[in-house]
Design a protein around this motif. Structure first.
Motif, PDB file in Angstrom:
ATOM      1  N   THR A 196      80.173  37.787  47.652  1.00  0.00           N
ATOM      2  CA  THR A 196      78.760  37.279  47.497  1.00  0.00           C
ATOM      3  C   THR A 196      77.046  37.899  47.644  1.00  0.00           C
ATOM      4  O   THR A 196      76.878  38.057  47.207  1.00  0.00           O
ATOM      5  CB  THR A 196      78.771  35.955  48.525  1.00  0.00           C
ATOM      6  OG1 THR A 196      79.721  35.121  47.748  1.00  0.00           O
ATOM      7  CG2 THR A 196      77.206  35.225  48.397  1.00  0.00           C
ATOM      8  N   TRP A 197      77.923  38.913  48.917  1.00  0.00           N
ATOM      9  CA  TRP A 197      77.102  39.600  49.591  1.00  0.00           C
ATOM     10  C   TRP A 197      76.532  40.737  48.648  1.00  0.00           C
ATOM     11  O   TRP A 197      75.949  41.528  48.412  1.00  0.00           O
ATOM     12  CB  TRP A 197      77.167  40.066  50.812  1.00  0.00           C
ATOM     13  CG  TRP A 197      76.472  38.699  51.404  1.00  0.00           C
ATOM     14  CD1 TRP A 197      77.184  37.249  52.360  1.00  0.00           C
ATOM     15  CD2 TRP A 197      75.169  38.059  52.164  1.00  0.00           C
ATOM     16  NE1 TRP A 197      76.491  36.768  52.879  1.00  0.00           N
ATOM     17  CE2 TRP A 197      75.189  37.763  52.859  1.00  0.00           C
ATOM     18  CE3 TRP A 197      73.789  38.860  51.619  1.00  0.00           C
ATOM     19  CZ2 TRP A 197      74.275  36.027  53.249  1.00  0.00           C
ATOM     20  CZ3 TRP A 197      72.710  38.294  52.701  1.00  0.00           C
ATOM     21  CH2 TRP A 197      73.060  37.042  53.306  1.00  0.00           C
ATOM     22  N   TYR A 198      77.994  41.666  47.916  1.00  0.00           N
ATOM     23  CA  TYR A 198      77.974  42.395  47.498  1.00  0.00           C
ATOM     24  C   TYR A 198      76.854  42.377  46.716  1.00  0.00           C
ATOM     25  O   TYR A 198      76.189  43.227  45.185  1.00  0.00           O
ATOM     26  CB  TYR A 198      79.377  43.024  47.126  1.00  0.00           C
ATOM     27  CG  TYR A 198      79.763  44.752  46.219  1.00  0.00           C
ATOM     28  CD1 TYR A 198      79.065  45.248  47.071  1.00  0.00           C
ATOM     29  CD2 TYR A 198      80.022  44.312  44.887  1.00  0.00           C
ATOM     30  CE1 TYR A 198      79.158  46.031  46.117  1.00  0.00           C
ATOM     31  CE2 TYR A 198      79.754  44.962  43.685  1.00  0.00           C
ATOM     32  CZ  TYR A 198      79.494  46.373  44.709  1.00  0.00           C
ATOM     33  OH  TYR A 198      79.761  47.317  43.765  1.00  0.00           O
ATOM     34  N   GLY A 217      80.129  29.489  45.409  1.00  0.00           N
ATOM     35  CA  GLY A 217      80.971  28.535  45.284  1.00  0.00           C
ATOM     36  C   GLY A 217      82.347  28.621  46.010  1.00  0.00           C
ATOM     37  O   GLY A 217      82.597  27.373  46.101  1.00  0.00           O
ATOM     38  N   ALA A 218      83.083  29.450  45.208  1.00  0.00           N
ATOM     39  CA  ALA A 218      84.782  29.390  45.315  1.00  0.00           C
ATOM     40  C   ALA A 218      84.802  30.133  47.149  1.00  0.00           C
ATOM     41  O   ALA A 218      85.774  28.971  47.879  1.00  0.00           O
ATOM     42  CB  ALA A 218      84.816  30.753  45.124  1.00  0.00           C
ATOM     43  N   HIS A 385      76.169  26.075  43.501  1.00  0.00           N
ATOM     44  CA  HIS A 385      76.371  24.553  44.679  1.00  0.00           C
ATOM     45  C   HIS A 385      77.771  23.628  43.339  1.00  0.00           C
ATOM     46  O   HIS A 385      79.079  22.457  43.883  1.00  0.00           O
ATOM     47  CB  HIS A 385      75.911  23.949  44.337  1.00  0.00           C
ATOM     48  CG  HIS A 385      74.854  24.081  46.366  1.00  0.00           C
ATOM     49  ND1 HIS A 385      74.598  25.042  46.302  1.00  0.00           N
ATOM     50  CD2 HIS A 385      75.030  22.921  47.042  1.00  0.00           C
ATOM     51  CE1 HIS A 385      73.304  24.934  47.268  1.00  0.00           C
ATOM     52  NE2 HIS A 385      74.194  24.405  47.731  1.00  0.00           N
ATOM     53  N   MET A 386      77.473  23.553  41.898  1.00  0.00           N
ATOM     54  CA  MET A 386      78.044  23.425  40.614  1.00  0.00           C
ATOM     55  C   MET A 386      79.804  23.598  40.632  1.00  0.00           C
ATOM     56  O   MET A 386      81.289  23.150  40.615  1.00  0.00           O
ATOM     57  CB  MET A 386      77.551  23.524  39.528  1.00  0.00           C
ATOM     58  CG  MET A 386      76.411  22.444  39.682  1.00  0.00           C
ATOM     59  SD  MET A 386      75.525  22.882  38.239  1.00  0.00           S
ATOM     60  CE  MET A 386      76.679  21.773  36.934  1.00  0.00           C
ATOM     61  N   THR A 388      81.992  24.231  43.440  1.00  0.00           N
ATOM     62  CA  THR A 388      82.514  23.068  44.691  1.00  0.00           C
ATOM     63  C   THR A 388      83.661  21.958  43.747  1.00  0.00           C
ATOM     64  O   THR A 388      83.424  21.034  44.315  1.00  0.00           O
ATOM     65  CB  THR A 388      81.885  23.352  45.190  1.00  0.00           C
ATOM     66  OG1 THR A 388      80.739  22.135  45.104  1.00  0.00           O
ATOM     67  CG2 THR A 388      81.670  23.960  45.559  1.00  0.00           C
ATOM     68  N   VAL A 389      82.691  22.036  42.022  1.00  0.00           N
ATOM     69  CA  VAL A 389      83.033  20.195  41.439  1.00  0.00           C
ATOM     70  C   VAL A 389      84.832  20.090  41.370  1.00  0.00           C
ATOM     71  O   VAL A 389      84.804  19.061  41.112  1.00  0.00           O
ATOM     72  CB  VAL A 389      82.470  19.817  40.013  1.00  0.00           C
ATOM     73  CG1 VAL A 389      83.244  21.581  39.466  1.00  0.00           C
ATOM     74  CG2 VAL A 389      82.901  18.785  39.439  1.00  0.00           C
ATOM     75  N   LEU A 390      85.129  21.068  41.793  1.00  0.00           N
ATOM     76  CA  LEU A 390      86.860  20.553  41.148  1.00  0.00           C
ATOM     77  C   LEU A 390      87.555  20.447  42.986  1.00  0.00           C
ATOM     78  O   LEU A 390      88.070  19.598  42.842  1.00  0.00           O
ATOM     79  CB  LEU A 390      87.573  22.277  41.499  1.00  0.00           C
ATOM     80  CG  LEU A 390      88.966  22.337  41.401  1.00  0.00           C
ATOM     81  CD1 LEU A 390      89.500  21.237  39.700  1.00  0.00           C
ATOM     82  CD2 LEU A 390      89.926  24.051  40.978  1.00  0.00           C
ATOM     83  N   LEU A 391      86.727  20.971  44.156  1.00  0.00           N
ATOM     84  CA  LEU A 391      86.736  20.025  44.942  1.00  0.00           C
ATOM     85  C   LEU A 391      87.159  18.944  45.216  1.00  0.00           C
ATOM     86  O   LEU A 391      87.052  18.054  45.653  1.00  0.00           O
ATOM     87  CB  LEU A 391      86.350  21.157  46.632  1.00  0.00           C
ATOM     88  CG  LEU A 391      86.486  20.553  48.048  1.00  0.00           C
ATOM     89  CD1 LEU A 391      88.336  19.967  48.016  1.00  0.00           C
ATOM     90  CD2 LEU A 391      85.518  20.761  48.919  1.00  0.00           C
TER      91      LEU A 391
END
Length: 515
Positions: A196-198, A217-218, A385-386, A388-391
């Motif tokens: 994410t940061w890279y 998100g993952a 944020h989207m 994370t919809v699978l969760l």
């Protein structure tokens, strides 16, 4: 509560129990045929007051065993002992004459999807129910009216078999944590966080920033599984240690309150799929899994009436179409619920640590956003944020298509969990994606079993279900989604029809008034 020990060895009948609850406002629960008074423990209970209040007047033996480590059951709870419980109903021998017949008659399909209940009679669904809502308090003993629907002898047999199953699960070592599994998880979400940061810091194109958003998100998706186990005290099995792990993963890494999650999730486990009590079902104005919501029911969790207002009347008609879009934005609602809870509730374990950790979360997330081109900040927030919809789909999938009927306090704990929960079948190599929570029915039976052991529990649960005549609901991911969408569509169609009928009645009355 040592002063109550004067009641030791006293026998407390069902009638006496209900009298004390109603007239003396005592918070009494039954555990292992003993009665415990928990008035003074309510505000200190780590799982929140509601978790206890929902058990008042009931046999909470299996629920207490499922959620608490041995030291609570062997030592702490006996401080509140006041007497031996006598179940007057169990003393009535009228059912004995039919015992042999009942023993040879298995209960078929106890757990059935809400779809079947809805489609069985549209007429009865359109007619508003006259059943009054019930507020949870220590002055309201549980209703017994629904027990007539149950074969009580069969429920006793289910309870006995479930306790043997639990002993078997323990003997197989499935309550024990394999820490290597959590090392793999830390490596997995640690890699996602680093990426994410890279991509954000070295990004030279929109694609790089897009990859950063996807990785973030993952990352949130993966840490939720570890936070879930910590919340159930299922990692180290030490409450303070798991509490800190929960705060670090949920608050610091995800910006969500562990205390809020515990309060909400524990209630969900105890009153799974009960319309008035389960906060996971109370998602108006966007979702209604039952036409009962038309009555503007009273939520015992939110302590207010859930109005079936104009917004709900509109959105619910399209809820099967809005299912995935609304869930894609579910994380924003979790922020609101978390912040509201942690600011409102003063008596929260690790409250200061949670406030500090959530503050750090918003600091590092804000700094991350500051490293992006201004034009990409909003797309970045939405995409991350989207993801994370699978969760959110995973969480709702296991319950939205299942029974919402209340069968009364005499229903066996295991029977209720399997009636209201669905498992998702998937290959073992995909367990990391579903986080082990695809075994939601098994998790509801054994909430403190670490997720990586739930698959191994499955074969024992299947044997148990076959033995006691309970249907074990396990479907593929696609079929499970289909069951939920069909259930939502059926409720939407009925509510749409109700709106048309109501509109027709109003128009008819207007015409008659004009004439």
């Amino acid at each position: 509560m040592p002063s109550e020990n004067k009641y030791a060895s006293k026998y407390i009948t069902t009638q006496e129990l209900n009298r004390r609850i109603k007239e003396q406002n005592q918070a009494l629960v039954i555990y292992a045929n003993k009665v415990y008074r928990l008035d003074k423990w309510l505000k200190f209970h780590p799982g929140g007051e509601l978790a206890i209040k929902h058990m008042i007047g009931k046999d909470a033996t299996d629920a207490i065993n499922a959620f608490h480590p041995d030291y609570v059951k062997k030592k702490n709870i006996h401080t509140f002992y006041i007497g031996e419980y006598v179940d007057e109903d169990a003393c009535i021998p009228s059912a004995e004459a039919d015992r042999a017949t009942l023993d040879n008659t298995p209960v078929n399909n106890i757990a059935k999807p809400i779809l079947s209940a809805i489609t069985s009679s549209i007429t009865s669904s359109i007619t508003p129910s006259t059943t009054s809502t019930r507020r949870i308090s220590s002055t309201s003993p549980p209703t017994q009216s629904s027990d007539a629907k149950l074969d009580l002898i069969h429920q006793e047999r289910i309870t006995e078999a479930y306790r043997k199953l639990d002993a078997r699960i323990r003997s197989k070592g499935l309550y024990n944590t394999r820490y290597i599994n959590y090392m793999y998880e830390v490596m997995r979400f640690g890699t996602l966080y680093a990426l994410t940061w890279y991509f954000a810091l070295t990004g030279t194109s929109t694609l790089h920033y897009l990859m950063s958003a996807v990785c973030l998100g993952a990352f949130w998706h993966q840490i939720a599984f570890t936070a879930h186990d910590a919340g159930h005290n299922g990692i180290t099995h030490l409450l303070p240690v798991d509490g800190i792990i929960g705060v670090m993963t949920a608050d610091l890494c995800g910006g969500l309150s562990m205390a809020w999650w515990k309060k909400s999730h524990y209630v969900h486990h105890l009153v799974t799929n009960e319309i008035e009590h389960d906060p996971d079902l109370q998602q108006l104005p966007f979702f209604a899994v039952s036409t009962k919501f038309v009555q503007s029911i009273y939520s015992t969790y939110y302590e207010r009436v859930l109005d079936f207002d104009r917004a709900a009347q509109f959105f619910i008609q399209f809820q099967h179409l809005l299912y995935y879009p609304v869930l894609a934005f579910g994380r924003f609602n979790l922020y609101f619920l978390s912040i509201s809870h942690i600011l409102k509730e003063q008596r929260v374990a690790f409250r200061k640590l949670e406030l500090f950790s959530m503050g750090l979360y918003w600091m590092w997330f804000s700094y991350l956003l500051s490293r992006l081109p201004y034009s990409l900040i909003i797309p970045y927030i939405l995409i991350s944020h989207m993801i994370t919809v699978l969760l959110h789909v995973q969480i709702t999938l296991s319950h939205y298509g299942m029974s919402t009927e209340e069968l009364g306090p005499k229903e066996a704990f295991a029977a209720k969990m399997l009636r209201t929960s669905m498992d998702v079948d998937c290959p073992k190599w995909l367990d990391w994606l579903h986080g082990g929570l695809q075994f939601q029915a098994i998790h509801h039976l054994f909430p403190r079993v670490p997720r990586h052991n739930l698959r191994e529990c499955q074969r024992y649960v299947k044997e148990f279900c076959k033995e006691v005549g309970i249907e074990y609901h396990c479907y593929g991911f696609v079929k499970g989604n289909g069951i939920v969408l069909e259930a939502l569509r059926d409720v939407a169609n009925q509510i749409s029809l109700m709106n048309k009928v109501a509109k027709g009645i109003v128009e008819k009355e207007l015409r008659e008034h004009v004439n």
